[in-house]
Design a protein around this motif. Structure first.
Motif, PDB file in Angstrom:
ATOM      1  N   MET A 198       0.831  -1.202   0.000  1.00  0.00           N
ATOM      2  CA  MET A 198       0.000   0.000   0.000  1.00  0.00           C
ATOM      3  C   MET A 198       0.877   1.268   0.000  1.00  0.00           C
ATOM      4  N   GLU A 199       2.092   1.171   0.481  1.00  0.00           N
ATOM      5  CA  GLU A 199       2.964   2.343   0.586  1.00  0.00           C
ATOM      6  C   GLU A 199       3.292   2.965  -0.764  1.00  0.00           C
ATOM      7  N   GLN A 200       3.183   2.177  -1.849  1.00  0.00           N
ATOM      8  CA  GLN A 200       3.501   2.692  -3.176  1.00  0.00           C
ATOM      9  C   GLN A 200       2.352   3.536  -3.762  1.00  0.00           C
ATOM     10  N   VAL A 201       1.198   3.522  -3.121  1.00  0.00           N
ATOM     11  CA  VAL A 201       0.041   4.265  -3.604  1.00  0.00           C
ATOM     12  C   VAL A 201       0.208   5.744  -3.250  1.00  0.00           C
ATOM     13  N   LYS A 202       0.071   6.606  -4.257  1.00  0.00           N
ATOM     14  CA  LYS A 202       0.219   8.050  -4.045  1.00  0.00           C
ATOM     15  C   LYS A 202      -0.762   8.519  -2.963  1.00  0.00           C
ATOM     16  N   GLY A 203      -0.250   9.259  -1.997  1.00  0.00           N
ATOM     17  CA  GLY A 203      -1.071   9.834  -0.935  1.00  0.00           C
ATOM     18  C   GLY A 203      -1.253   8.956   0.288  1.00  0.00           C
ATOM     19  N   TYR A 204      -1.022   7.651   0.160  1.00  0.00           N
ATOM     20  CA  TYR A 204      -1.269   6.756   1.289  1.00  0.00           C
ATOM     21  C   TYR A 204      -0.378   7.096   2.477  1.00  0.00           C
ATOM     22  N   ASN A 205       0.887   7.341   2.230  1.00  0.00           N
ATOM     23  CA  ASN A 205       1.812   7.641   3.327  1.00  0.00           C
ATOM     24  C   ASN A 205       1.549   8.993   3.978  1.00  0.00           C
ATOM     25  N   LYS A 206       0.760   9.840   3.328  1.00  0.00           N
ATOM     26  CA  LYS A 206       0.400  11.135   3.916  1.00  0.00           C
ATOM     27  C   LYS A 206      -0.771  11.015   4.886  1.00  0.00           C
ATOM     28  N   LEU A 207      -1.481   9.885   4.838  1.00  0.00           N
ATOM     29  CA  LEU A 207      -2.595   9.674   5.761  1.00  0.00           C
ATOM     30  C   LEU A 207      -2.058   9.403   7.156  1.00  0.00           C
ATOM     31  N   PRO A 208      -2.697   9.942   8.181  1.00  0.00           N
ATOM     32  CA  PRO A 208      -2.304   9.592   9.553  1.00  0.00           C
ATOM     33  C   PRO A 208      -2.505   8.091   9.779  1.00  0.00           C
ATOM     34  N   PRO A 209      -1.755   7.499  10.710  1.00  0.00           N
ATOM     35  CA  PRO A 209      -1.862   6.055  10.945  1.00  0.00           C
ATOM     36  C   PRO A 209      -3.290   5.551  11.167  1.00  0.00           C
ATOM     37  N   LYS A 210      -4.101   6.260  11.925  1.00  0.00           N
ATOM     38  CA  LYS A 210      -5.484   5.832  12.169  1.00  0.00           C
ATOM     39  C   LYS A 210      -6.287   5.861  10.864  1.00  0.00           C
ATOM     40  N   ALA A 211      -6.059   6.872  10.039  1.00  0.00           N
ATOM     41  CA  ALA A 211      -6.757   6.960   8.758  1.00  0.00           C
ATOM     42  C   ALA A 211      -6.333   5.821   7.836  1.00  0.00           C
ATOM     43  N   GLN A 212      -5.057   5.450   7.870  1.00  0.00           N
ATOM     44  CA  GLN A 212      -4.583   4.317   7.078  1.00  0.00           C
ATOM     45  C   GLN A 212      -5.308   3.038   7.498  1.00  0.00           C
ATOM     46  N   GLU A 213      -5.459   2.873   8.780  1.00  0.00           N
ATOM     47  CA  GLU A 213      -6.140   1.687   9.326  1.00  0.00           C
ATOM     48  C   GLU A 213      -7.600   1.638   8.861  1.00  0.00           C
ATOM     49  N   VAL A 214      -8.296   2.758   8.958  1.00  0.00           N
ATOM     50  CA  VAL A 214      -9.700   2.820   8.545  1.00  0.00           C
ATOM     51  C   VAL A 214      -9.808   2.581   7.038  1.00  0.00           C
ATOM     52  N   PHE A 215      -8.928   3.212   6.265  1.00  0.00           N
ATOM     53  CA  PHE A 215      -8.959   3.019   4.814  1.00  0.00           C
ATOM     54  C   PHE A 215      -8.784   1.540   4.467  1.00  0.00           C
ATOM     55  N   GLN A 216      -7.826   0.897   5.088  1.00  0.00           N
ATOM     56  CA  GLN A 216      -7.578  -0.514   4.773  1.00  0.00           C
ATOM     57  C   GLN A 216      -8.778  -1.390   5.109  1.00  0.00           C
TER      58      GLN A 216
END
Length: 76
Positions: free
Chosen positions: A1-19
């Motif tokens: 997922m780290e290769q997706v543009k913008g994903y690494n800019k999401l806060p950790p909690k937002a990354q969790e919810v998105f996934q």
């Protein structure tokens, strides 16, 4: 997922919810649709603060993913 543009800019909690929402979306699909919606075809993720959702841009279309688990296809 780290290769997706913008994903690494999401806060950790937002990354969790998105996934979680992304996995729920994939679980609703057959094999062919899963291929079209693979991480390799996910081009960009960003937060839409006004609508309180994520925008998931795939190679062929894009979706709004809402934190409660719903997903809406919005365009190409």
């Amino acid at each position: 997922m780290e290769q997706v543009k913008g994903y690494n800019k999401l806060p950790p909690k937002a990354q969790e919810v998105f996934q979680k929402v992304y996995k729920k979306h994939l679980a609703s699909m057959g094999a062919e649709e899963k291929k079209k919606h693979s991480v390799d075809n996910l081009k960009e993720v960003k937060i839409n603060a006004r609508e309180k959702c994520f925008e998931a841009h795939f190679a062929h279309d894009w979706y709004k993913y809402y934190p409660k688990g719903t997903c809406i296809v919005t365009g190409k």
